[in-house]
Design an enzyme around this catalytic site. Structure first.
Site, PDB file in Angstrom:
ATOM      1  CB  CYS A   9      28.966   0.872  -5.272  1.00  0.00           C
ATOM      2  SG  CYS A   9      28.778   1.781  -6.825  1.00  0.00           S
ATOM      3  CG  ASN A  12      29.731   1.048 -12.144  1.00  0.00           C
ATOM      4  OD1 ASN A  12      29.852   0.724 -13.318  1.00  0.00           O
ATOM      5  ND2 ASN A  12      30.761   1.443 -11.438  1.00  0.00           N
ATOM      6  CB  CYS A  14      27.642   7.350  -6.158  1.00  0.00           C
ATOM      7  SG  CYS A  14      26.141   8.190  -6.724  1.00  0.00           S
ATOM      8  NE  ARG A  15      27.987   3.438  -2.519  1.00  0.00           N
ATOM      9  CZ  ARG A  15      27.239   2.500  -1.977  1.00  0.00           C
ATOM     10  NH1 ARG A  15      27.459   2.151  -0.717  1.00  0.00           N
ATOM     11  NH2 ARG A  15      26.305   1.903  -2.661  1.00  0.00           N
ATOM     12  CB  SER A  16      32.150   1.252  -7.699  1.00  0.00           C
ATOM     13  OG  SER A  16      31.117   1.376  -8.633  1.00  0.00           O
ATOM     14  CG  ASP A 127      23.567   4.543  -1.368  1.00  0.00           C
ATOM     15  OD1 ASP A 127      23.800   5.561  -2.053  1.00  0.00           O
ATOM     16  OD2 ASP A 127      22.717   3.700  -1.692  1.00  0.00           O
TER      17      ASP A 127
HETATM   18  P1  4NP Z   1      26.253   3.914  -5.856  1.00  0.00           P
HETATM   19  O1  4NP Z   1      25.028   4.881  -5.453  1.00  0.00           O
HETATM   20  O2  4NP Z   1      25.848   2.519  -5.489  1.00  0.00           O
HETATM   21  O3  4NP Z   1      27.368   4.432  -5.013  1.00  0.00           O
HETATM   22  O4  4NP Z   1      26.473   4.103  -7.350  1.00  0.00           O
HETATM   23  C1  4NP Z   1      23.705   4.630  -5.814  1.00  0.00           C
HETATM   24  C2  4NP Z   1      23.290   4.904  -7.091  1.00  0.00           C
HETATM   25  C3  4NP Z   1      21.966   4.677  -7.440  1.00  0.00           C
HETATM   26  C4  4NP Z   1      21.076   4.184  -6.488  1.00  0.00           C
HETATM   27  C5  4NP Z   1      21.507   3.908  -5.213  1.00  0.00           C
HETATM   28  C6  4NP Z   1      22.831   4.128  -4.874  1.00  0.00           C
HETATM   29  N1  4NP Z   1      19.708   3.988  -6.828  1.00  0.00           N
HETATM   30  O5  4NP Z   1      18.926   3.590  -5.960  1.00  0.00           O
HETATM   31  O6  4NP Z   1      19.323   4.208  -7.997  1.00  0.00           O
END
Ligand code: 4NP
Length: 161
Positions: A9, A12, A14-16, A127
């Site tokens: 993602c 790294n 939240c989703r992944s 997201d």
């Molecule tokens: P992820 O979520 O891609 O599912 O880990 C996010 C984590 C951090 C951010 C965006 C999405 N950020 O903008 O910092």
């Protein structure tokens, strides 16, 4: 040699990592821990070294009773060699991964995670970072569906003897 999966993602956190831990949970339940191994990474460098987001961990604990383990790392070119299948959470992740493979020699290894959903008709894992708790809960539901489909696919396509 085990079959190697990499979930990717943006951050790294939240989703992944959720996909990685949910998949590991299903793999353990199926007794396939020696046959399939999982890792996760982010396309960005924003959260390198961080544990999974606590809102994501809370949703995983509440919905599935599992703890999210892991420490964020950034996707690297060597991942193309090191993994058999790379699962992108959304299209932007997908494009950013492929941009690191200019010769397009690993394109077939990269897929969208939601291609493996059988219950939900959605193309991307949204997201959840800037939204409320229901977004995190939705990520868990989507990923359970996608991971179940992915596991079935691997068992039938890759692990047949
Ligand atoms: P992820 O979520 O891609 O599912 O880990 C996010 C984590 C951090 C951010 C965006 C999405 N950020 O903008 O910092």
């Amino acid at each position: 040699m085990p079959y190697k999966l990499l979930f990717v993602c943006l951050g790294n956190i939240c989703r992944s990592p959720s996909a990685e831990n949910i998949m590991n949970h299903l793999i353990e339940q199926a007794g396939l821990s020696n046959s399939i191994v999982c890792d996760s990474a982010g396309t960005s460098s924003y959260h390198i070294g961080s544990p999974p987001d606590r809102r994501m961990s809370a949703a995983a604990a509440k919905k599935l009773g599992i703890k999210l383990r892991g420490q964020a790392r950034q996707f690297r070119k060597s991942d193309f060699q090191d993994f058999d299948l790379i699962l992108a959470m959304d299209r932007e992740n997908y494009e950013n991964i492929l941009a690191l493979d200019p010769t397009k020699s690993h394109q077939d290894k990269v897929r969208l995670m939601c291609d493996f959903c059988t219950q939900y008709n959605i193309k991307e894992v949204p997201d959840p970072y800037y939204g409320g708790p229901e977004g995190f809960a939705q990520v868990i539901d989507l990923l359970v569906d996608a991971c179940e489909g992915l596991l079935k696919n691997i068992v039938s396509q890759q692990l047949k003897t």
